[in-house]
Design an enzyme around this catalytic site. Structure first.
Site, short mmCIF file in Angstrom:
data_model
loop_
_atom_site.label_atom_id
_atom_site.label_comp_id
_atom_site.label_asym_id
_atom_site.label_seq_id
_atom_site.Cartn_x
_atom_site.Cartn_y
_atom_site.Cartn_z
N GLU A 44 0.87 -1.22 0.04
CA GLU A 44 -0.03 0.08 -0.03
C GLU A 44 0.90 1.32 -0.07
O GLU A 44 1.58 1.61 1.02
CB GLU A 44 -0.92 -0.07 1.29
CG GLU A 44 -1.86 1.37 1.47
CD GLU A 44 -2.54 1.26 2.84
OE1 GLU A 44 -2.67 0.32 3.17
OE2 GLU A 44 -2.83 2.54 3.38
N ARG A 48 0.31 10.42 0.59
CA ARG A 48 0.57 11.50 1.53
C ARG A 48 2.14 12.30 1.17
O ARG A 48 2.61 13.24 2.04
CB ARG A 48 1.08 10.69 2.89
CG ARG A 48 -0.16 10.25 3.60
CD ARG A 48 -0.01 9.83 4.79
NE ARG A 48 -0.94 8.62 5.28
CZ ARG A 48 -0.54 7.73 6.30
NH1 ARG A 48 0.34 8.02 7.10
NH2 ARG A 48 -1.55 6.93 6.22
N LYS A 132 -10.86 -1.95 6.69
CA LYS A 132 -9.88 -1.71 7.31
C LYS A 132 -10.36 -1.05 8.63
O LYS A 132 -11.34 -0.55 8.75
CB LYS A 132 -9.09 -0.60 6.57
CG LYS A 132 -8.04 0.20 7.36
CD LYS A 132 -7.16 1.14 6.51
CE LYS A 132 -6.21 2.00 7.40
NZ LYS A 132 -5.24 2.54 6.58
C1 3PG Z 1 -1.19 4.40 8.56
O1 3PG Z 1 -2.00 5.00 8.16
O2 3PG Z 1 0.06 5.34 8.83
C2 3PG Z 1 -1.00 3.15 8.76
O3 3PG Z 1 -2.16 2.91 9.35
C3 3PG Z 1 0.14 2.66 9.41
O4 3PG Z 1 0.23 2.89 10.60
P1 3PG Z 1 1.63 2.37 11.43
O5 3PG Z 1 2.57 3.44 10.97
O6 3PG Z 1 1.13 2.65 13.01
O7 3PG Z 1 1.73 1.04 11.09
#
Ligand code: 3PG
Length: 212
Positions: A44, A48, A132
């Protein structure tokens, strides 16, 4: 099958979906290769950073064994953008009705985020049965997932947010957890220093985690 393409089949490919926020385009391909080599083919890429779409396109073109999706898809316009960039699935931290309907009509496998029972019920009504759970750790973690197993028996979840190598096994042991998502398999320092062996090792350990 979920309401927007077969996200269940994608979730079945590996116990962990690495959540990748790519800052530097040059890291995209070696990072993806290390994860795939370690046994985690479903990736994924979060929308961002400025380079996220470029990174997604490059991985799609150069790492054919990866199943590349886009994360942090917040609206129908972004969904359209990532589909045209070659994403095989899309993930959202939450959901809106317009996004859910756009995902359904696009045919792109879609993993919408929920944090409450009502949100899960609304998405189930629209035909989504793999969701999710975000932010998993902050929103109730294992306790939440266990508690909704009986009332929402037809739904399965991909908990994401705050999950670690240490906490992932307990989530994956639950019957209503399809897989988990997390960034721990691609630590910022390893990516910044090009330490792909460490990434591959973390992926290899994660890929062997058992699911119910
Ligand atoms: C996110 O949106 O950043 C993901 O959920 C990953 O989260 P994490 O960095 O806590 O694994």
């Amino acid at each position: 099958m979920g309401g927007a393409g077969d996200i269940a089949a994608i979730a079945a490919r590996a116990p962990v979906i690495p959540v990748l926020t790519i800052e530097t385009p040059e890291t995209a391909v070696p990072l993806a290769r290390a994860l795939v080599k370690g046994g985690l083919p479903v990736l994924e890429i979060t929308l961002r950073t400025q380079v996220a779409l470029e990174a997604l396109r490059t991985i799609v073109a150069e790492v054919p064994d990866a199943i590349v999706g886009a994360g942090t898809v917040l609206n129908p316009a972004q969904l359209d953008l990532v589909q045209r960039a070659g994403a095989r699935f899309a993930v959202s931290p939450g959901c809106t009705e317009s996004l859910a309907r756009a995902a359904r009509s696009s045919g792109l496998p879609f993993l919408p985020g929920v944090q409450t029972v009502s949100e899960a019920m609304a998405l189930a009504e629209l035909g989504f049965d793999v969701l999710k759970f975000f932010p998993a750790d902050a929103a109730g973690g294992l306790t939440w997932i266990k508690a909704i197993g009986a009332p929402l028996a037809d739904l399965r979840f991909c908990p994401t947010g705050g999950i670690t190598a240490e906490t992932a096994p307990a989530y994956l042991a639950l019957a209503n957890v399809a897989c988990v998502g997390g960034s721990w398999v691609a630590p910022r320092v390893a990516v910044a220093t090009g330490d792909w062996q460490s990434v591959e090792r973390l992926a290899a350990t994660a890929s062997k985690l058992k699911r119910r």
